[in-house]
Scaffold this motif. Structure first.
Motif, PDB file in Angstrom:
ATOM      1  N   GLY A 118       0.840  -1.195   0.000  1.00 37.88           N
ATOM      2  CA  GLY A 118       0.000   0.000   0.000  1.00 37.88           C
ATOM      3  C   GLY A 118       0.870   1.237   0.000  1.00 37.88           C
ATOM      4  N   GLY A 119       0.331   2.317  -0.432  1.00 40.02           N
ATOM      5  CA  GLY A 119       1.088   3.561  -0.507  1.00 40.02           C
ATOM      6  C   GLY A 119       1.830   3.669  -1.825  1.00 40.02           C
ATOM      7  N   GLU A 120       2.438   4.826  -2.012  1.00 42.45           N
ATOM      8  CA  GLU A 120       3.198   5.045  -3.231  1.00 42.45           C
ATOM      9  C   GLU A 120       4.505   5.745  -2.924  1.00 42.45           C
ATOM     10  OE1 GLU A 120       0.324   7.281  -5.554  1.00 42.45           O
ATOM     11  OE2 GLU A 120       1.404   9.126  -5.167  1.00 42.45           O
ATOM     12  N   LEU A 121       5.402   5.676  -3.879  1.00 43.90           N
ATOM     13  CA  LEU A 121       6.729   6.240  -3.746  1.00 43.90           C
ATOM     14  C   LEU A 121       7.129   6.795  -5.104  1.00 43.90           C
ATOM     15  CD1 LEU A 121       9.535   6.488  -2.268  1.00 43.90           C
ATOM     16  CD2 LEU A 121      10.010   4.200  -3.153  1.00 43.90           C
ATOM     17  N   ILE A 122       7.676   8.005  -5.106  1.00 45.75           N
ATOM     18  CA  ILE A 122       8.233   8.565  -6.336  1.00 45.75           C
ATOM     19  C   ILE A 122       9.730   8.691  -6.112  1.00 45.75           C
ATOM     20  CG2 ILE A 122       8.309  10.553  -7.873  1.00 45.75           C
ATOM     21  CD1 ILE A 122       5.356  11.025  -7.249  1.00 45.75           C
ATOM     22  N   ALA A 123      10.504   8.043  -6.997  1.00 40.48           N
ATOM     23  CA  ALA A 123      11.948   8.026  -6.836  1.00 40.48           C
ATOM     24  C   ALA A 123      12.622   7.820  -8.187  1.00 40.48           C
ATOM     25  CB  ALA A 123      12.349   6.909  -5.872  1.00 40.48           C
ATOM     26  N   ARG A 124      13.901   8.164  -8.240  1.00 41.88           N
ATOM     27  CA  ARG A 124      14.703   8.003  -9.448  1.00 41.88           C
ATOM     28  C   ARG A 124      15.442   6.667  -9.375  1.00 41.88           C
ATOM     29  NH1 ARG A 124      15.179  11.671 -12.750  1.00 41.88           N
ATOM     30  NH2 ARG A 124      14.782  13.342 -11.266  1.00 41.88           N
ATOM     31  N   ILE A 125      15.397   5.899 -10.454  1.00 40.98           N
ATOM     32  CA  ILE A 125      16.097   4.613 -10.498  1.00 40.98           C
ATOM     33  C   ILE A 125      17.585   4.869 -10.757  1.00 40.98           C
ATOM     34  CG2 ILE A 125      16.353   2.408 -11.693  1.00 40.98           C
ATOM     35  CD1 ILE A 125      13.385   2.526 -12.376  1.00 40.98           C
ATOM     36  N   GLY A 175      17.471  -8.665  -8.005  1.00 42.61           N
ATOM     37  CA  GLY A 175      16.592  -8.634  -6.841  1.00 42.61           C
ATOM     38  C   GLY A 175      15.721  -7.403  -6.725  1.00 42.61           C
ATOM     39  N   GLY A 176      16.173  -6.291  -7.307  1.00 46.53           N
ATOM     40  CA  GLY A 176      15.391  -5.073  -7.155  1.00 46.53           C
ATOM     41  C   GLY A 176      16.113  -3.842  -7.664  1.00 46.53           C
ATOM     42  N   LEU A 177      15.782  -2.707  -7.038  1.00 51.80           N
ATOM     43  CA  LEU A 177      16.232  -1.406  -7.515  1.00 51.80           C
ATOM     44  C   LEU A 177      16.887  -0.601  -6.407  1.00 51.80           C
ATOM     45  CD1 LEU A 177      12.791  -0.448  -9.087  1.00 51.80           C
ATOM     46  CD2 LEU A 177      14.661  -1.551 -10.280  1.00 51.80           C
ATOM     47  N   ASP A 178      17.921   0.134  -6.763  1.00 48.38           N
ATOM     48  CA  ASP A 178      18.475   1.154  -5.884  1.00 48.38           C
ATOM     49  C   ASP A 178      17.904   2.478  -6.371  1.00 48.38           C
ATOM     50  OD1 ASP A 178      20.055  -0.569  -4.351  1.00 48.38           O
ATOM     51  OD2 ASP A 178      21.693  -0.488  -5.793  1.00 48.38           O
ATOM     52  N   LEU A 179      17.308   3.213  -5.444  1.00 49.41           N
ATOM     53  CA  LEU A 179      16.587   4.431  -5.795  1.00 49.41           C
ATOM     54  C   LEU A 179      17.150   5.644  -5.080  1.00 49.41           C
ATOM     55  CD1 LEU A 179      12.970   3.011  -5.272  1.00 49.41           C
ATOM     56  CD2 LEU A 179      14.239   3.120  -7.425  1.00 49.41           C
ATOM     57  N   GLU A 180      16.861   6.808  -5.638  1.00 47.35           N
ATOM     58  CA  GLU A 180      17.117   8.083  -4.987  1.00 47.35           C
ATOM     59  C   GLU A 180      15.766   8.754  -4.824  1.00 47.35           C
ATOM     60  OE1 GLU A 180      20.313  11.381  -5.835  1.00 47.35           O
ATOM     61  OE2 GLU A 180      18.579  11.629  -7.164  1.00 47.35           O
ATOM     62  N   VAL A 181      15.368   8.926  -3.558  1.00 48.04           N
ATOM     63  CA  VAL A 181      14.092   9.576  -3.253  1.00 48.04           C
ATOM     64  C   VAL A 181      14.369  11.072  -3.126  1.00 48.04           C
ATOM     65  CG1 VAL A 181      12.144   9.681  -1.671  1.00 48.04           C
ATOM     66  CG2 VAL A 181      13.329   7.503  -2.032  1.00 48.04           C
ATOM     67  N   PRO A 182      13.751  11.895  -3.976  1.00 51.10           N
ATOM     68  CA  PRO A 182      14.009  13.339  -3.926  1.00 51.10           C
ATOM     69  C   PRO A 182      13.663  13.918  -2.560  1.00 51.10           C
ATOM     70  CG  PRO A 182      12.706  12.773  -5.864  1.00 51.10           C
ATOM     71  CD  PRO A 182      12.773  11.554  -5.002  1.00 51.10           C
ATOM     72  N   GLY A 183      14.466  14.886  -2.140  1.00 53.44           N
ATOM     73  CA  GLY A 183      14.198  15.576  -0.882  1.00 53.44           C
ATOM     74  C   GLY A 183      13.003  16.498  -1.032  1.00 53.44           C
ATOM     75  N   VAL A 184      12.311  16.723   0.069  1.00 52.20           N
ATOM     76  CA  VAL A 184      11.143  17.594   0.070  1.00 52.20           C
ATOM     77  C   VAL A 184      11.478  18.859   0.844  1.00 52.20           C
ATOM     78  CG1 VAL A 184       8.710  17.751   0.730  1.00 52.20           C
ATOM     79  CG2 VAL A 184       9.647  15.564  -0.019  1.00 52.20           C
ATOM     80  N   GLY A 201      13.589  21.416   0.430  1.00 54.76           N
ATOM     81  CA  GLY A 201      14.984  21.753   0.677  1.00 54.76           C
ATOM     82  C   GLY A 201      15.821  20.656   1.316  1.00 54.76           C
ATOM     83  N   ARG A 202      15.226  19.545   1.660  1.00 52.77           N
ATOM     84  CA  ARG A 202      15.989  18.445   2.253  1.00 52.77           C
ATOM     85  C   ARG A 202      16.749  17.692   1.167  1.00 52.77           C
ATOM     86  NH1 ARG A 202      11.172  16.387   6.050  1.00 52.77           N
ATOM     87  NH2 ARG A 202      11.434  17.910   7.707  1.00 52.77           N
ATOM     88  N   LYS A 203      17.814  16.998   1.589  1.00 60.08           N
ATOM     89  CA  LYS A 203      18.614  16.221   0.656  1.00 60.08           C
ATOM     90  C   LYS A 203      17.860  14.962   0.223  1.00 60.08           C
ATOM     91  CE  LYS A 203      23.276  17.422   2.015  1.00 60.08           C
ATOM     92  NZ  LYS A 203      24.569  16.889   2.429  1.00 60.08           N
ATOM     93  N   ALA A 204      18.204  14.504  -0.964  1.00 58.70           N
ATOM     94  CA  ALA A 204      17.651  13.243  -1.456  1.00 58.70           C
ATOM     95  C   ALA A 204      18.186  12.100  -0.596  1.00 58.70           C
ATOM     96  CB  ALA A 204      18.054  13.036  -2.911  1.00 58.70           C
ATOM     97  N   THR A 205      17.407  11.024  -0.494  1.00 56.21           N
ATOM     98  CA  THR A 205      17.828   9.861   0.294  1.00 56.21           C
ATOM     99  C   THR A 205      17.865   8.617  -0.586  1.00 56.21           C
ATOM    100  OG1 THR A 205      15.544   9.435   0.970  1.00 56.21           O
ATOM    101  CG2 THR A 205      16.888  10.758   2.455  1.00 56.21           C
ATOM    102  N   ALA A 206      18.720   7.682  -0.219  1.00 56.42           N
ATOM    103  CA  ALA A 206      18.836   6.421  -0.947  1.00 56.42           C
ATOM    104  C   ALA A 206      17.836   5.423  -0.374  1.00 56.42           C
ATOM    105  CB  ALA A 206      20.245   5.875  -0.827  1.00 56.42           C
ATOM    106  N   ARG A 207      17.336   4.554  -1.252  1.00 52.89           N
ATOM    107  CA  ARG A 207      16.418   3.515  -0.804  1.00 52.89           C
ATOM    108  C   ARG A 207      16.554   2.314  -1.724  1.00 52.89           C
ATOM    109  NH1 ARG A 207       9.924   3.800   0.493  1.00 52.89           N
ATOM    110  NH2 ARG A 207       9.664   1.552   0.752  1.00 52.89           N
ATOM    111  N   ARG A 208      16.422   1.153  -1.160  1.00 53.02           N
ATOM    112  CA  ARG A 208      16.444  -0.102  -1.916  1.00 53.02           C
ATOM    113  C   ARG A 208      15.030  -0.670  -1.897  1.00 53.02           C
ATOM    114  NH1 ARG A 208      19.088  -3.411  -5.498  1.00 53.02           N
ATOM    115  NH2 ARG A 208      18.556  -5.552  -5.069  1.00 53.02           N
ATOM    116  N   ILE A 209      14.565  -1.153  -3.038  1.00 52.15           N
ATOM    117  CA  ILE A 209      13.230  -1.755  -3.102  1.00 52.15           C
ATOM    118  C   ILE A 209      13.322  -3.048  -3.920  1.00 52.15           C
ATOM    119  CG2 ILE A 209      12.532  -0.392  -5.093  1.00 52.15           C
ATOM    120  CD1 ILE A 209       9.717  -0.293  -3.944  1.00 52.15           C
ATOM    121  N   ALA A 210      12.726  -4.099  -3.401  1.00 55.83           N
ATOM    122  CA  ALA A 210      12.709  -5.387  -4.100  1.00 55.83           C
ATOM    123  C   ALA A 210      11.583  -5.393  -5.134  1.00 55.83           C
ATOM    124  CB  ALA A 210      12.511  -6.519  -3.095  1.00 55.83           C
TER     125      ALA A 210
END
Length: 165
Positions: free
Chosen positions: A109-116, A122-131, A133-142
């Motif tokens: 459930g829910g959604e995520l907008i991120a850059r691949i 196994g999955g994707l390494d993503l960069e989630v844009p900062g909101v 003025g915050r810095k972008a964060t890294a995230r892994r998703i299967a």
């Protein structure tokens, strides 16, 4: 379109498409009154140029005319590349979307907008844009955590090739 006809079309067309260095993404058959439309969607890692679609269309038309797979009724043939808003469903779709912003509907459930950034088995390494003025964060998703995914169109982002020039 019946499964048998779909399978026959795929078996007939896949070698033609592969010979052009393309992937056969989808075969769609629709009907509007007496008119039938056969839409063939092709893609490649480098994208598909209009000339390649036109050339493939001629070859597909000739091949279909040689067989009875479409029957005797008239039909309109369309060969094209997938639209920018097509869903990402195959591993190769995610690879082709590296560097792009993607909207994910998550299985939990829910959604995520991120850059691949990276794609592996196994999955994707993503960069989630900062909101705000915050810095972008890294995230892994299967892949198993993704219910749906679709590229977000960005009008103000420079292409990697433009940035390197």
């Amino acid at each position: 379109m019946s499964t048998t006809q779909s399978d026959r079309l795929r078996g007939l067309l896949e070698p033609l498409v592969a010979a052009k260095g393309l992937d056969l993404e989808e075969i769609e058959m629709s009907r509007a009154g007496k008119r039938r439309m056969l839409r063939i969607i092709v893609d490649s890692d480098e994208g598909v140029e209009l000339d390649a679609c036109a050339e493939l269309s001629r070859e597909v038309s000739d091949k279909l005319d040689e067989t009875d797979v479409m029957g005797e009724d008239e039909y309109v043939l369309e060969v094209s590349s997938p639209g920018a808003d097509r869903p990402l469903t195959e591993h190769r779709h995610y690879v082709r979307a590296i560097g792009r912003l993607v909207k994910f509907q998550l299985a939990e459930g829910g959604e995520l907008i991120a850059r691949i950034l990276e794609v592996d088995d196994g999955g994707l390494d993503l960069e989630v844009p900062g909101v705000k003025g915050r810095k972008a964060t890294a995230r892994r998703i299967a892949f198993t955590d993704i219910a749906k995914a679709r590229v977000e169109i960005e009008f103000n982002r420079k292409d990697k090739k433009e940035e390197e020039a």
